[in-house]
Design a protein around this motif. Structure first.
Motif, mmCIF file in Angstrom:
data_model
loop_
_atom_site.group_PDB
_atom_site.id
_atom_site.type_symbol
_atom_site.label_atom_id
_atom_site.label_comp_id
_atom_site.label_asym_id
_atom_site.label_seq_id
_atom_site.Cartn_x
_atom_site.Cartn_y
_atom_site.Cartn_z
ATOM 1 N N SER A 187 45.611 38.444 43.417
ATOM 2 C CA SER A 187 46.920 37.848 43.687
ATOM 3 C C SER A 187 46.828 36.903 44.877
ATOM 4 O O SER A 187 46.034 37.122 45.798
ATOM 5 N N SER A 188 47.680 35.888 44.861
ATOM 6 C CA SER A 188 47.754 34.971 45.999
ATOM 7 C C SER A 188 48.751 35.453 47.052
ATOM 8 O O SER A 188 48.871 34.861 48.117
ATOM 9 N N ASN A 245 42.820 35.733 37.402
ATOM 10 C CA ASN A 245 44.271 35.591 37.387
ATOM 11 C C ASN A 245 44.608 34.359 36.557
ATOM 12 O O ASN A 245 44.312 33.247 36.969
ATOM 13 N N PRO A 246 45.213 34.556 35.383
ATOM 14 C CA PRO A 246 45.513 33.414 34.515
ATOM 15 C C PRO A 246 46.646 32.519 35.021
ATOM 16 O O PRO A 246 46.846 31.425 34.497
ATOM 17 N N SER A 247 47.370 32.940 36.066
ATOM 18 C CA SER A 247 48.506 32.155 36.561
ATOM 19 C C SER A 247 48.172 31.288 37.757
ATOM 20 O O SER A 247 48.967 30.431 38.130
ATOM 21 N N SER A 248 47.039 31.511 38.379
ATOM 22 C CA SER A 248 46.664 30.752 39.576
ATOM 23 C C SER A 248 45.331 30.048 39.344
ATOM 24 O O SER A 248 44.462 30.575 38.677
ATOM 25 N N ARG A 249 45.190 28.892 39.917
ATOM 26 C CA ARG A 249 43.926 28.142 39.816
ATOM 27 C C ARG A 249 42.984 28.482 40.962
ATOM 28 O O ARG A 249 41.774 28.353 40.839
ATOM 29 N N THR A 271 39.797 30.515 40.509
ATOM 30 C CA THR A 271 40.002 31.689 39.663
ATOM 31 C C THR A 271 39.455 31.432 38.263
ATOM 32 O O THR A 271 39.154 30.301 37.892
ATOM 33 N N ASP A 283 40.524 32.676 34.142
ATOM 34 C CA ASP A 283 41.626 33.274 33.385
ATOM 35 C C ASP A 283 41.330 34.689 32.933
ATOM 36 O O ASP A 283 42.228 35.502 32.783
ATOM 37 N N ASN A 284 40.039 34.965 32.672
ATOM 38 C CA ASN A 284 39.662 36.279 32.159
ATOM 39 C C ASN A 284 38.182 36.541 32.432
ATOM 40 O O ASN A 284 37.474 35.671 32.936
ATOM 41 N N THR A 291 45.293 46.320 38.080
ATOM 42 C CA THR A 291 46.248 45.978 37.037
ATOM 43 C C THR A 291 46.853 47.271 36.487
ATOM 44 O O THR A 291 46.247 48.334 36.602
#
Length: 160
Positions: free
Chosen positions: A21-22, A46-50, A57, A59-60, A84
């Protein structure tokens, strides 16, 4: 399932933090920061942050492994920390199990942070044949220092 920290920590290992997490108050940030503070090569998932903590990051887990392979760095495998909910952890492990590239063979250890696993998660980890599974309430923020030191001592002793 083994809880051997020497199988989780290695000087030639790549680490992933699934659920990074950021947000500095979240455990996903704090666990990622722990790896950075110990100069361990880590990729936040984290698929929501670059980018988190100045690190690109993925995505998976699959994308992270492809990045590692393309980098040309020779790691002996992956150790993954999960921060998670159990259903997300299960989905990630199931996608690894269903992968046809033998990604599961690259995973040398997983650390399920408190709240990230249930009996189905532990069963999936066993089915994947993961060498070291750290769980049962152990948190890397509490136990990590001593287990990292223990793994270093075991690696040093193995050389003699």
């Amino acid at each position: 399932m083994s809880q051997n920290p020497a199988q989780f920590f290695s000087k030639t290992r790549q680490y992933l933090v699934v659920g990074a997490s950021s947000n500095p108050i979240k455990f996903g940030f704090r666990v990622l920061h722990w790896y950075c503070r110990h100069s361990l090569p880590v990729i936040p998932i984290n698929p929501s942050s670059r980018e988190i903590h100045d690190i690109q990051t993925s995505d998976n887990v699959h994308d992270a492994w492809n990045r590692i392979v393309k980098s040309g760095v020779n790691y002996d495998g992956l150790s993954i920390s999960f921060i998670t909910p159990p259903n997300v952890t299960r989905d990630v492990l199931q996608s690894i199990k269903n992968d046809d590239t033998q990604l599961s063979e690259k995973i040398k250890g997983v650390w399920f942070q408190p709240g990230s696993y249930d009996s189905k998660v532990l069963q999936l980890a066993q089915e994947l044949g993961i060498g070291s599974v750290l769980a049962y309430g152990d948190c890397i923020l509490v136990e990590g220092e001593s287990l990292l030191r223990e793994a270093s001592d075991e690696e040093a002793a193995a050389k003699f």
